[in-house]
Design a protein around this motif. Structure first.
Motif, mmCIF file in Angstrom:
data_model
loop_
_atom_site.group_PDB
_atom_site.id
_atom_site.type_symbol
_atom_site.label_atom_id
_atom_site.label_comp_id
_atom_site.label_asym_id
_atom_site.label_seq_id
_atom_site.Cartn_x
_atom_site.Cartn_y
_atom_site.Cartn_z
ATOM 1 N N ASN A 43 72.142 51.953 48.934
ATOM 2 C CA ASN A 43 72.144 53.406 48.755
ATOM 3 C C ASN A 43 71.439 53.878 47.490
ATOM 4 O O ASN A 43 71.469 55.065 47.174
ATOM 5 N N ALA A 44 70.789 52.956 46.757
ATOM 6 C CA ALA A 44 70.151 53.346 45.496
ATOM 7 C C ALA A 44 68.705 52.859 45.350
ATOM 8 O O ALA A 44 67.851 53.604 44.882
ATOM 9 N N ARG A 45 68.407 51.587 45.742
ATOM 10 C CA ARG A 45 67.080 51.033 45.464
ATOM 11 C C ARG A 45 66.761 49.862 46.387
ATOM 12 O O ARG A 45 67.628 49.048 46.693
ATOM 13 N N ILE A 46 65.482 49.794 46.772
ATOM 14 C CA ILE A 46 64.951 48.632 47.495
ATOM 15 C C ILE A 46 63.611 48.298 46.848
ATOM 16 O O ILE A 46 62.758 49.173 46.681
ATOM 17 N N VAL A 47 63.432 47.027 46.471
ATOM 18 C CA VAL A 47 62.171 46.555 45.892
ATOM 19 C C VAL A 47 61.684 45.395 46.750
ATOM 20 O O VAL A 47 62.444 44.456 47.007
ATOM 21 N N VAL A 91 67.582 43.037 54.688
ATOM 22 C CA VAL A 91 67.494 43.859 53.490
ATOM 23 C C VAL A 91 68.634 43.530 52.528
ATOM 24 O O VAL A 91 69.704 44.127 52.561
ATOM 25 N N ARG A 92 68.357 42.526 51.699
ATOM 26 C CA ARG A 92 69.260 42.096 50.627
ATOM 27 C C ARG A 92 68.388 41.386 49.607
ATOM 28 O O ARG A 92 67.286 40.918 49.944
ATOM 29 N N THR A 93 68.831 41.330 48.366
ATOM 30 C CA THR A 93 68.059 40.626 47.349
ATOM 31 C C THR A 93 67.842 39.190 47.819
ATOM 32 O O THR A 93 68.794 38.493 48.168
ATOM 33 N N GLY A 94 66.575 38.771 47.882
ATOM 34 C CA GLY A 94 66.216 37.435 48.362
ATOM 35 C C GLY A 94 65.933 37.383 49.849
ATOM 36 O O GLY A 94 65.438 36.378 50.347
ATOM 37 N N THR A 121 56.527 47.182 45.993
ATOM 38 C CA THR A 121 57.012 48.526 46.319
ATOM 39 C C THR A 121 58.448 48.680 45.840
ATOM 40 O O THR A 121 59.285 47.819 46.095
ATOM 41 N N THR A 122 58.706 49.784 45.159
ATOM 42 C CA THR A 122 60.055 50.138 44.725
ATOM 43 C C THR A 122 60.371 51.514 45.292
ATOM 44 O O THR A 122 59.618 52.464 45.064
ATOM 45 N N VAL A 123 61.461 51.605 46.045
ATOM 46 C CA VAL A 123 61.908 52.892 46.576
ATOM 47 C C VAL A 123 63.302 53.155 46.025
ATOM 48 O O VAL A 123 64.188 52.297 46.116
ATOM 49 N N THR A 124 63.472 54.334 45.425
ATOM 50 C CA THR A 124 64.788 54.718 44.916
ATOM 51 C C THR A 124 65.297 55.928 45.682
ATOM 52 O O THR A 124 64.510 56.736 46.188
ATOM 53 N N PHE A 125 66.619 56.023 45.761
ATOM 54 C CA PHE A 125 67.299 57.092 46.484
ATOM 55 C C PHE A 125 68.279 57.753 45.524
ATOM 56 O O PHE A 125 69.228 57.105 45.081
ATOM 57 N N GLU A 126 68.042 59.015 45.191
ATOM 58 C CA GLU A 126 68.907 59.741 44.248
ATOM 59 C C GLU A 126 69.518 60.927 44.977
ATOM 60 O O GLU A 126 68.815 61.894 45.284
ATOM 61 N N GLU A 127 70.816 60.859 45.232
ATOM 62 C CA GLU A 127 71.485 61.934 45.965
ATOM 63 C C GLU A 127 71.783 63.112 45.041
ATOM 64 O O GLU A 127 72.275 62.929 43.924
ATOM 65 N N ARG A 128 71.472 64.304 45.559
ATOM 66 C CA ARG A 128 71.710 65.545 44.827
ATOM 67 C C ARG A 128 72.135 66.612 45.827
ATOM 68 O O ARG A 128 71.325 67.042 46.649
ATOM 69 N N PHE A 130 52.831 42.332 58.786
ATOM 70 C CA PHE A 130 53.123 42.755 57.420
ATOM 71 C C PHE A 130 54.433 42.088 57.045
ATOM 72 O O PHE A 130 55.404 42.180 57.794
ATOM 73 N N PHE A 131 54.477 41.421 55.894
ATOM 74 C CA PHE A 131 55.693 40.694 55.551
ATOM 75 C C PHE A 131 55.832 40.580 54.050
ATOM 76 O O PHE A 131 54.885 40.809 53.295
ATOM 77 N N GLY A 132 57.046 40.234 53.636
ATOM 78 C CA GLY A 132 57.314 40.073 52.222
ATOM 79 C C GLY A 132 58.769 39.749 51.970
ATOM 80 O O GLY A 132 59.535 39.472 52.899
ATOM 81 N N THR A 133 59.132 39.807 50.708
ATOM 82 C CA THR A 133 60.469 39.441 50.250
ATOM 83 C C THR A 133 61.092 40.627 49.515
ATOM 84 O O THR A 133 60.405 41.341 48.785
ATOM 85 N N TYR A 134 62.387 40.798 49.709
ATOM 86 C CA TYR A 134 63.132 41.815 48.967
ATOM 87 C C TYR A 134 63.521 41.223 47.615
ATOM 88 O O TYR A 134 64.274 40.254 47.547
ATOM 89 N N LEU A 135 62.978 41.789 46.543
ATOM 90 C CA LEU A 135 63.238 41.297 45.193
ATOM 91 C C LEU A 135 64.543 41.835 44.624
ATOM 92 O O LEU A 135 65.205 41.158 43.838
ATOM 93 N N ASP A 136 64.881 43.070 45.008
ATOM 94 C CA ASP A 136 66.078 43.702 44.472
ATOM 95 C C ASP A 136 66.552 44.754 45.469
ATOM 96 O O ASP A 136 65.758 45.611 45.876
ATOM 97 N N VAL A 137 67.797 44.674 45.869
ATOM 98 C CA VAL A 137 68.374 45.669 46.776
ATOM 99 C C VAL A 137 69.722 46.109 46.207
ATOM 100 O O VAL A 137 70.604 45.283 45.982
ATOM 101 N N VAL A 138 69.837 47.397 45.957
ATOM 102 C CA VAL A 138 71.096 48.006 45.532
ATOM 103 C C VAL A 138 71.417 49.028 46.626
ATOM 104 O O VAL A 138 70.732 50.052 46.720
#
Length: 165
Positions: A93-97, A62-65, A110-117, A83-91
């Protein structure tokens, strides 16, 4: 839509090509991110138990690329499914694409975002399909169901993980 006492899960088609799942979970973003990015934690909650599926293997970089590969089995299947694929963008604690490349046709992104509140994390999971027809097919196949149960399992894992640390 699945409801728990405190944290409802919403799952809805928001356009011809996009399906969005939203859930506030009990736990800080760095712990929720860990559950989405560490294979030993991810495999403990990813497949809804009621579906009867077993994750046979889970490889995640889980890292960009980076890439992932899950092999899942179900008693009704002759062969396990990958099931397989590539991580396009990983930030962290904030986002995984990531891409979903297992089919013959172009898969969803798929884009998953994490917003702490206030010690909780709002998770927003967006699947963008390549066409209206691809999302229609996913909805008919049941691929867009089970999210409430999935998030219940994630909540249980977070509770266990938080108590253990």
């Amino acid at each position: 839509m699945s409801q728990t006492q405190n944290n409802p899960t919403t799952a809805e088609r928001v356009s011809d090509r996009e399906f969005v799942i939203t859930r506030a979970v009990n736990g800080p973003a760095h712990i929720v991110f860990k559950a989405w990015s560490e294979p030993d934690l991810f495999r403990r909650w990813w497949t809804p138990k009621s579906f009867g599926m077993t994750i046979l293997s889970c490889e995640m970089d889980v890292r960009t690329g980076g890439s992932y590969r899950l092999v899942i089995n179900h008693p009704s299947m002759e062969q396990p499914m990958a099931f397989f694929g590539t991580y396009l963008d990983v930030v962290p604690n904030a986002r995984i694409v990531w891409t979903n490349e297992e089919g013959e046709d172009e898969g969803a992104v798929t884009t998953v975002t994490f917003e702490e509140r206030d010690g909780r994390t709002l998770v927003i999971w967006r699947d963008l399909y390549p066409s209206k027809e691809a999302l229609d097919e996913a909805m008919i196949s049941g691929a867009t169901s089970g999210f409430g149960e999935q998030f219940e399992q994630l909540e249980a894992l977070l509770t266990d993980h938080t108590q253990a640390t």
